[in-house]
Design an enzyme around this catalytic site. Structure first.
Site, short mmCIF file in Angstrom:
data_model
loop_
_atom_site.label_atom_id
_atom_site.label_comp_id
_atom_site.label_asym_id
_atom_site.label_seq_id
_atom_site.Cartn_x
_atom_site.Cartn_y
_atom_site.Cartn_z
N HIS A 64 6.75 -7.45 13.23
CA HIS A 64 5.99 -6.38 12.43
C HIS A 64 5.59 -6.77 11.12
CE1 HIS A 64 5.21 -2.08 11.50
NE2 HIS A 64 5.89 -2.33 10.40
N ILE A 76 -2.82 1.25 5.31
CA ILE A 76 -2.31 0.48 6.51
C ILE A 76 -1.05 1.40 6.88
CG2 ILE A 76 -1.70 -1.77 7.58
CD1 ILE A 76 -2.91 -3.19 5.23
N PRO A 77 -1.28 2.44 7.59
CA PRO A 77 -0.09 3.14 7.95
C PRO A 77 0.67 2.54 9.41
CG PRO A 77 -2.12 4.47 8.56
CD PRO A 77 -2.40 3.26 7.71
N HIS A 78 2.00 2.31 9.23
CA HIS A 78 2.57 1.66 10.52
C HIS A 78 4.11 2.11 10.55
CE1 HIS A 78 3.52 -0.19 6.50
NE2 HIS A 78 4.75 -0.47 6.83
N CYS A 79 4.51 2.02 11.76
CA CYS A 79 5.84 2.62 12.53
C CYS A 79 6.46 1.79 13.34
CB CYS A 79 5.71 4.02 12.80
SG CYS A 79 4.73 4.33 13.97
#
Length: 160
Positions: free
Chosen positions: A115, A67-70
């Site tokens: 987020h 679950i890549p996130h930014c």
């Protein structure tokens, strides 16, 4: 916030072949640009956001899931997308296994609490028995979206 609204159909790709984690991050940065919400954000900036987050520790959580996130300045709303990788990709996951399902998040920089709630809601969906297998079995982006949302709660509570 509603997962139905932030999971962007245009940001779903199935049957993708990826050489490694770096290629995966480039692919999701490019895919995220398909959302009109990111039209004014440079793809290199999105990629940099994902890479900076990965430097803190892998978002390859194990069990074939990443679950890549930014969070980025200039982003007005959440963009969530999904990539299925049938043959798997080395994402430096915590369990050492290959990742077959990538769910990514590009979030507004100012939305720290939201987020975290979106990340938590996605994690909850992916922990439901049978959810990941069903999502991975789909070959059409619309079917992937429907499968994911079938397991999602209607609302992500961002008030508390």
């Amino acid at each position: 916030m509603n997962l139905f609204d932030i999971l962007r159909l245009e940001c779903i790709a199935t049957g993708v072949e990826l050489a490694d984690k770096s290629a995966a991050l480039r692919a999701i940065a490019g895919l995220s640009k398909k959302s009109h919400l990111l039209r004014d954000v440079d793809e290199a900036e999105i990629l940099d956001g994902f890479e900076r987050r990965e430097e803190l520790g892998t978002t390859g959580f194990g069990d074939g899931i990443a679950i890549p996130h930014c969070r980025l300045e200039g982003v007005s709303d959440f963009v969530v997308g999904i990539v299925t990788v049938p043959s798997g990709v080395d994402f430096e996951a915590m369990d050492g296994g290959d990742v077959r399902l990538i769910v990514f998040i590009v979030a507004p920089a100012r939305e720290t609490n939201e987020h975290l709630r979106v990340l938590s809601a996605i994690s909850q969906v992916l922990r439901i028995p049978g959810a990941v297998e069903e999502i991975l079995s789909e070959t059409d982006p619309e079917a992937v979206r429907e499968s994911f949302l079938r397991y999602a709660r209607d609302e992500v509570d961002t008030k508390g």
